[in-house]
Design a protein around this motif. Structure first.
Motif, mmCIF file in Angstrom:
data_model
loop_
_atom_site.group_PDB
_atom_site.id
_atom_site.type_symbol
_atom_site.label_atom_id
_atom_site.label_comp_id
_atom_site.label_asym_id
_atom_site.label_seq_id
_atom_site.Cartn_x
_atom_site.Cartn_y
_atom_site.Cartn_z
ATOM 1 N N UNK A 1 0.817 -1.214 0.000
ATOM 2 C CA UNK A 1 0.000 0.000 0.000
ATOM 3 C C UNK A 1 0.859 1.276 0.000
ATOM 4 N N UNK A 2 2.072 1.189 0.519
ATOM 5 C CA UNK A 2 2.926 2.366 0.643
ATOM 6 C C UNK A 2 3.793 2.584 -0.592
ATOM 7 N N UNK A 3 3.672 1.690 -1.567
ATOM 8 C CA UNK A 3 4.575 1.736 -2.719
ATOM 9 C C UNK A 3 4.582 3.087 -3.419
ATOM 10 N N UNK A 4 3.406 3.621 -3.680
ATOM 11 C CA UNK A 4 3.339 4.861 -4.443
ATOM 12 C C UNK A 4 4.014 5.993 -3.671
ATOM 13 N N UNK A 5 3.819 6.014 -2.362
ATOM 14 C CA UNK A 5 4.434 7.063 -1.533
ATOM 15 C C UNK A 5 5.953 6.918 -1.547
ATOM 16 N N UNK A 6 6.434 5.697 -1.414
ATOM 17 C CA UNK A 6 7.882 5.492 -1.419
ATOM 18 C C UNK A 6 8.448 5.830 -2.791
ATOM 19 N N UNK A 7 7.702 5.455 -3.810
ATOM 20 C CA UNK A 7 8.179 5.724 -5.162
ATOM 21 C C UNK A 7 8.340 7.228 -5.387
ATOM 22 N N UNK A 8 7.389 7.994 -4.866
ATOM 23 C CA UNK A 8 7.452 9.441 -5.012
ATOM 24 C C UNK A 8 8.729 9.990 -4.375
ATOM 25 N N UNK A 9 9.086 9.457 -3.212
ATOM 26 C CA UNK A 9 10.321 9.888 -2.537
ATOM 27 C C UNK A 9 11.541 9.525 -3.394
ATOM 28 N N UNK A 10 11.509 8.314 -3.917
ATOM 29 C CA UNK A 10 12.653 7.834 -4.703
ATOM 30 C C UNK A 10 12.835 8.653 -5.978
ATOM 31 N N UNK A 11 11.733 8.956 -6.632
ATOM 32 C CA UNK A 11 11.799 9.717 -7.873
ATOM 33 C C UNK A 11 12.505 11.046 -7.675
ATOM 34 N N UNK A 12 12.302 11.618 -6.459
ATOM 35 C CA UNK A 12 12.925 12.903 -6.141
ATOM 36 C C UNK A 12 14.437 12.765 -6.049
ATOM 37 N N UNK A 13 14.869 11.656 -5.497
ATOM 38 C CA UNK A 13 16.252 11.557 -5.052
ATOM 39 C C UNK A 13 17.128 10.655 -5.914
ATOM 40 N N UNK A 14 16.607 9.469 -6.219
ATOM 41 C CA UNK A 14 17.464 8.443 -6.816
ATOM 42 C C UNK A 14 17.744 8.724 -8.278
ATOM 43 N N UNK A 15 18.715 7.990 -8.822
ATOM 44 C CA UNK A 15 18.965 8.022 -10.257
ATOM 45 C C UNK A 15 17.696 7.547 -10.955
ATOM 46 N N UNK A 16 17.602 7.832 -12.239
ATOM 47 C CA UNK A 16 16.309 7.688 -12.890
ATOM 48 C C UNK A 16 15.885 6.255 -13.184
ATOM 49 N N UNK A 17 16.819 5.326 -13.259
ATOM 50 C CA UNK A 17 16.404 3.960 -13.585
ATOM 51 C C UNK A 17 15.920 3.233 -12.332
ATOM 52 N N UNK A 18 14.639 3.009 -12.277
ATOM 53 C CA UNK A 18 14.063 2.342 -11.110
ATOM 54 C C UNK A 18 13.304 1.110 -11.586
ATOM 55 N N UNK A 19 13.506 0.001 -10.896
ATOM 56 C CA UNK A 19 12.770 -1.231 -11.200
ATOM 57 C C UNK A 19 12.048 -1.642 -9.933
ATOM 58 N N UNK A 20 10.773 -1.911 -10.021
ATOM 59 C CA UNK A 20 10.086 -2.332 -8.799
ATOM 60 C C UNK A 20 9.286 -3.605 -9.042
ATOM 61 N N UNK A 21 9.014 -4.309 -7.946
ATOM 62 C CA UNK A 21 8.182 -5.506 -7.972
ATOM 63 C C UNK A 21 6.928 -5.174 -7.163
ATOM 64 N N UNK A 22 5.947 -4.584 -7.812
ATOM 65 C CA UNK A 22 4.829 -4.033 -7.038
ATOM 66 C C UNK A 22 3.982 -5.082 -6.317
#
Lengths: 487, 388
Positions: free
Chosen positions: B292-313
């Motif tokens: 349930x928290x994935x979208x919130x965490x993803x938003x944080x990551x998008x701000x900070x991390x390098x652009x290539x993100x892979x997730x297992x939703x």
């Protein structure tokens, strides 16, 4: 039991929730395994983890043994108060605390009944997969302690595959949270380790359970046979065909008769030597073809009748006979010894007749009803508990059956646990080193040995047959020397 | 390919039998020399930076298949056998261990189990841990023990397999592992869909999770991650289907109706490419939160991390690449507040010295783990410091 202790316990849980009348203790003298009985000294009914923590501290301060008990449906004497002592009857902790559909989980207290978890989430399209035959009565705390299985274990695994997190009270009254809603855990899998520890690590006060989506389609059918061997061969052939049914169960003639004579009569053919219950579940697409394949395999093995449940009622009836078979056997004899050995599934056709021959050799009737798909046998030995000589013959037969299964590469228990009942069989499958390692692990959670003592580990022969705990010294990480008790 | 050993060791040993291994451990125990068990070394870069170990114990000589009983759906193999080779053997009988760990062509069975290493299939089949039914191992004091057995259902004694799977060789050195197997699915297929943002991906995933569909894996690629895998530059959701032929076809058509930009994945090699770790980036983070928290965490990551993100939703896991240390701490704080965790799966050694690689946040659990280690490895010679 001294008055001061009773007073202190009443202060913790309230006046009404401490039972000490010797007559009342007989309710708690055994669980589902009635062969062994021992009333506890006191029964206390806690309502919170904090209360349990205080009770544990009090008991340990006085070196009194304690154990947690749910519905008492266990079949290995796991909830037997071997040393008397204190039973924590968990009945007041029976609330479903949270239903969290977004995370596909529920949080419950330990005394919630297994089936009630599914009932609470069925309207949302989910259920709790582990389904021990006792599920109308047995509680989540007990299921966790025993790592309970059930007919649908074949496809969905046992309780351990469906527990995400636990709150537990450990020795010293430590309240510890293990795991959580996130599926990844850092470091050792303490939740996986705790599940199935048979109440010897500590007391579960809360559990986060994984929910499964209700299958789109379920297809249940019955196949009858004129020999156990043909039914067993069908089981091997279905598995060999690469099909994983949701459940694959077998009942033999004596079981069929008992069920059909009881209020749970399911319409099983009375003249059959064996009946298979097969259930497929999952997507509707493709299921019909799998069902036809299974029916063909049943025919190939000379099934005398194949019947497909056409409605939910018919399906429930077929299952009621299976799940209530133990109850129905009460008609045959007053005493029932449920065995739980596991064998490699391909050896079913060879071993089933041998098991029946062993029982017959001791003049004991045996009714088989079991999880054929995963090789988890339940030979039920019928006896008269008033006759000590018969009990001796039953125990002798049990030991021989156990040995037969172990020699075939199997195990002494598939889902009921070792408990008090099978602890002296443990050396059949585990070396002293294996047991030593298990003992070391136990000592981490239960260093005093007072939490549910004399379970799982064989009666000690190494220290003068005394069974008295002995001490071992270990170095801790920061270099301190620590003493632990071994039992 | 792992060319060099990413940790420092004084000596390499290759025991050829349990007896040799036991002698080696006992001798090391007597001299208090530290050991790092390993297979092909694919995951030696995981874990905390440790200045130096005494011995690297390569288990590659333990590569035999001990017993394989197709009719019982069980196999017992030695720990040094390659995971992919075991799978090839099982495939001959239409069976497999349902898991897709990274580095699968190199990795050994022992390494996969010791690290409880998994991929997106964990969503449909559970962690590797759930396929393990028995083990043999040598503990830190030289004790040889076994856990579990060789039958698919077994509750005799404590299920120590659960403890050892994922213990990173800190409690014992695995010599032999028994698995329960599954029949290979009749048909498999990967479909993909594209979205304008991660919240839209999450919505689609939520819908799938509440439907009768039974995908076995869900993978999301950020637009850049999709691009570098030869796909269109858009948020991409890959859905892996494995069922009867009819079951796969029905699910494909249901998804075609639901998902925007629906397409069939161009062959299974795309799926393979999504499994492998991207090693162009020096730092790989693995964050895990309740789904349930994935979208919130993803938003944080998008701000900070390098652009290539892979997730297992399906399982609430996100892999990202971090630019610098303060960001790791910030992201870890966010993941922990959401009830999850963040570990640094891969980082240069200099980096690792300044950060807690694992990020344990439950002190009570950690204390139990330390005590368990002290009991099974009393002199702390097995991989000390890698985990804690």
């Amino acid at each position: 039991m001294d008055r001061q202790l009773i007073r202190q316990l009443k202060q913790i849980v309230g006046e009404r929730y401490v039972l000490s009348d010797p007559a009342e203790m007989y309710v708690y003298e055994c669980d589902g395994l009635t062969l062994h009985r021992k009333p506890p000294s006191l029964v206390v009914l806690p309502e919170t983890a904090q209360q349990i923590s205080e009770i544990v501290q009090l008991a340990e301060g006085r070196s009194i043994a304690y154990l947690a008990r749910g519905a008492g449906t266990g079949l290995s004497g796991g909830a037997l108060a071997v040393q008397g002592g204190l039973i924590l009857q968990m009945s007041r902790m029976n609330r479903i605390l949270e239903i969290d559909l977004d995370n596909r989980c529920v949080t419950v207290e330990p005394c919630v009944v297994n089936l009630d978890v599914s009932k609470a989430v069925l309207p949302h399209g989910f259920y709790f997969a582990p389904d021990p035959s006792s599920q109308m009565a047995s509680t989540i705390g007990g299921n966790i302690a025993e790592n309970s299985g059930g007919p649908h274990t074949l496809k969905y695994g046992t309780t351990v595959n469906h527990v995400l997190g636990l709150d537990v009270v450990l020795s010293g009254g430590r309240i510890v949270q293990l795991g959580g809603k996130s599926s990844d855990r850092l470091g050792y899998d303490l939740v996986g380790l705790f599940v199935g520890s048979e109440g010897t690590f500590g007391i579960v006060t809360k559990a986060i359970l994984r929910l499964s989506p209700i299958p789109q389609k379920v297809k249940t059918f019955l196949a009858a046979y004129s020999s156990v061997r043909e039914a067993s061969q069908t089981v091997s052939d279905i598995i060999g065909a690469g099909i994983v049914p949701a459940a694959l169960e077998m009942l033999d003639r004596l079981t069929i008769q008992a069920v059909e004579d009881s209020v749970y009569a399911a319409g099983y053919p009375r003249d059959a030597e064996a009946v298979l219950l097969v259930e497929l579940d999952g997507l509707e697409a493709g299921m019909e073809r799998l069902a036809e394949r299974i029916v063909a395999l049943c025919r190939q093995n000379a099934a005398t009748e194949i019947r497909i449940a056409r409605s939910n009622e018919e399906r429930e009836k077929l299952w009621a006979g299976r799940k209530k078979a133990f109850g129905a056997m009460g008609r045959l004899m007053p005493g029932l010894y449920v065995q739980d050995a596991v064998i490699p599934r391909s050896s079913l056709p060879e071993l089933m007749p041998k098991i029946n021959a062993i029982a017959a050799g001791h003049g004991i009737a045996v009714a088989n009803v079991f999880h054929a798909g995963d090789g988890n046998l339940h030979p039920n030995l019928l006896y008269d508990g008033q006759d000590p000589e018969q009990i001796q013959r039953v125990l002798q037969a049990v030991e021989e059956i156990m040995k037969l299964c172990v020699d075939a590469g199997g195990s002494i228990t598939g889902e009921h646990g070792v408990g008090f009942e099978k602890k002296d069989f443990m050396p059949m499958i585990f070396s002293p080193e294996d047991l030593d390692i298990m003992g070391r692990v136990k000592s981490v959670f239960n260093p005093t040995g007072l939490c549910n003592p004399q379970k799982i580990f064989p009666t000690s022969k190494s220290c003068g047959e005394s069974g008295i705990p002995y001490k071992i010294q270990y170095k801790t990480l920061d270099g301190k020397t620590e003493e632990i008790f071994r039992i | 390919m792992v060319q060099t050993i990413p940790i420092r060791v004084k000596e390499v040993r290759e025991p050829r039998s349990v007896q040799e291994l036991q002698d080696l451990v006992r001798a090391a125990c007597a001299d208090r020399r530290t050991l790092v068990p390993t297979g092909q070394g694919t995951k030696l870069h995981w874990g905390n930076a440790v200045p130096e170990f005494d011995l690297l114990v390569k288990m590659t000589a333990f590569d035999a298949v001990v017993e394989y009983h197709p009719a019982d759906l069980t196999v017992t193999v030695q720990a040094g056998a390659r995971f992919s080779e075991v799978q090839e053997l099982l495939k001959e009988n239409g069976q497999w261990i349902p898991a897709d760990p990274p580095y699968s062509h190199q990795a050994t069975v022992g390494g996969v189990v010791a690290c409880n290493s998994d991929g997106p299939l964990r969503f449909g089949y559970g962690p590797v841990r759930d396929s393990v039914i028995g083990m043999r191992l040598v503990h830190g004091d030289g004790t040889v023990s076994k856990a579990g057995g060789k039958v698919v259902k077994n509750v005799a004694g404590y299920d120590l397999c659960k403890l050892y799977a994922g213990s990173f060789g800190t409690l014992g050195i695995l010599t032999e592992i028994s698995f329960k197997l599954r029949p290979l699915p009749e048909a498999t297929e990967t479909v993909l869909a594209t979205f304008g943002s991660f919240p839209e991906v999450y919505e689609a995933v939520s819908r799938i999770l509440r439907s009768p569909l039974l995908p076995v894996a869900l993978v999301h690629l950020s637009p850049e991650a999709a691009l570098s895998r030869g796909l269109q530059q858009a948020h991409t959701l890959l859905v892996r289907l494995a069922e009867t032929a009819e079951g796969v076809a029905w699910q494909r058509e249901a998804l075609r109706a639901w998902l925007p930009g629906f397409d069939l994945a161009p062959g299974d090699d795309l799926w393979e490419r999504c499994m492998e770790r991207d090693e162009r980036f020096p730092v790989t983070l693995r964050a895990s939160v309740p789904v349930k928290e994935l979208a919130a965490l993803y938003a944080e990551l998008e701000q900070i991390a390098e652009s290539e993100i892979v997730s297992h939703p399906g399982t609430g896991r996100i892999y990202a690449h971090a630019p610098a240390l303060p960001e790791v701490r910030e992201l870890r704080g966010a993941a922990q507040r959401m009830g999850g965790s963040l570990m640094v799966e891969r980082a240069p050694e200099g980096w690792k010295r300044n950060v807690d690689v694992w990020g344990f946040s439950n002190a009570a659990e950690l204390e139990l783990m330390r005590t368990l280690k002290a009991r099974l490895d009393p002199h702390h010679i097995l991989n000390p410091g890698r985990l804690f």
